[in-house]
Design an enzyme around this catalytic site. Structure first.
Site, PDB file in Angstrom:
ATOM      1  CE  LYS A  19      -5.490  -3.626   0.183  1.00  0.00           C
ATOM      2  NZ  LYS A  19      -4.194  -4.327  -0.860  1.00  0.00           N
ATOM      3  CE  LYS A  55      -3.289  -0.543   7.650  1.00  0.00           C
ATOM      4  NZ  LYS A  55      -1.988  -0.959   7.075  1.00  0.00           N
ATOM      5  CE  LYS A  72      -5.651   4.459   1.047  1.00  0.00           C
ATOM      6  NZ  LYS A  72      -4.646   3.764   1.889  1.00  0.00           N
TER       7      LYS A  72
END
Ligand code: TYM
Length: 333
Positions: free
Chosen positions: A199, A112, A196
């Site tokens: 969202k 991130k 994976k």
């Protein structure tokens, strides 16, 4: 019975099939013979700086999805993280026992922060796994049912638990174990079956959200990426797309992979996808109906969450008091 603890972030209007198969179905199964606590981790969701009204709505929607999936408040304790202030309090104690390098090695944080840069990354994202450790340790948790992507965070949680016990006495906190069911630990993106399902996927077509229009979901499954062979066979290395579809099919239908491979012998990918689309839609329709019943009765939903918070505090407060005391903080009389 052994204590179970797990949680999900209210960072989206809908949970997705990875959340459901990787975690939520295990949560429901573990209601028999265990002592489960399931949390909507709204403090974690603040790391993405949501609009206040959106966060509040998503917190209720996430709780309603737990209920719709079969989390039963008479057997599980269900609550919202921010209703129990001990989570933030224990986080501070644990922060002071976490190495800067140790926290810097968390791969989710590295991904991130690489994406958003130093200035675009808030400190909450950095300390996020420490808050997660506090969630778990506050309840003397034995088992934590999660997907594969949380394994490293659980290792940190175990390290912190062992550190607390080494410093302050062996029985200060319980050292938890991950509970990761291999067959569904990682559900993959339908369009990019080596990544994976998430969202934040690059294309919405790879994602199956539990509250999506069933027609849209059916279409996404029918256009899932497979490969140029014809054979329907479970082989994650050579055939990641087909294998992912088989995993989803098996988990939702209760049929084994071997049984599915057998019944699709000589058939094509189109048959598999069409049948799987039917299986997913047959699951989604009643799920969505139950979700709306729970969401449309906010007074009842809030009452369940208030009751859960009260019972959660009764468990968390003495654990925090124990850690405060052993840390040398002067008791307030
Ligand atoms: P979150 O909100 O990202 O995801 C919720 C749960 O869904 C699982 N999951 C998946 N499982 C299989 N395949 C996938 N594609 C997939 N995507 C997500 C996650 O592993 C998780 O179990 N840090 C946690 C929330 C948390 C927590 C906790 C969990 C906070 N405190 C304490 C357990 C205990 C998270 O971000 O999950």
């Amino acid at each position: 019975p052994q204590r179970i603890f797990s949680g999900m972030q209210p960072t989206s209007d809908s949970l997705h099939l990875g959340n459901y198969l990787g975690a939520l179905t295990q949560w429901v199964a573990l209601q028999d013979g265990y002592d489960p606590i399931y949390c909507v981790v709204d403090l974690h969701a603040l790391t993405v700086n949501p609009e206040p009204a959106v966060l509040r709505e998503r917190t209720r929607r996430t709780a309603a999805q737990y209920l719709a999936a079969g989390v039963d408040p008479s057997r599980s304790l269900l609550f919202v993280q921010s209703h129990v202030p001990e989570h933030a309090q224990l986080t501070w104690i644990l922060s002071c026992l976490t190495g800067y390098g140790e926290a810097s090695r968390m791969t989710q944080f590295k991904d991130k922060s690489a994406k958003h840069g130093n200035e675009g990354t808030n400190v909450g994202l950095f300390t996020y796994p420490i808050l997660m450790a506090a969630d778990i340790l506050l309840y003397d948790t034995a088992l934590v049912p999660v997907g594969e992507d949380q394994r490293q965070h659980l290792e940190l949680t175990r390290d912190l638990a062992q550190r607390l016990n080494a410093r302050f006495g062996a029985d200060t906190v319980v050292v938890p174990e991950p509970y990761i069911v291999k067959a569904t630990a990682k559900i993959y993106d339908l369009q990019e079956p080596t990544a994976k399902m998430s969202k934040t996927a690059s294309s919405p077509n790879g994602l199956v959200e539990l509250l999506d229009d069933p027609k849209v979901v059916a279409k996404r499954i029918r256009s899932a990426v497979t490969d140029t062979e014809r054979e329907i066979r479970f082989d994650t290395a050579a055939k990641p797309g087909v294998s992912n579809l088989l995993s989803i099919y098996s988990a939702l239908s209760g049929r084994t992979i071997t049984d599915l491979e057998g019944s699709y012998e000589g058939k094509g990918y189109g048959d598999l996808k069409k049948d799987l689309a039917d299986v997913v839609v047959a699951f989604l329709e009643p799920f969505q109906a139950r979700f709306h019943e729970f969401l449309d009765d906010p007074a009842q939903l809030d009452a369940v969450l208030a009751d859960g918070a009260e019972r959660a505090r009764e468990i968390a407060a003495p654990v925090l008091a124990r850690v405060y005391d052993r840390s040398g903080l002067l008791p307030a009389r």
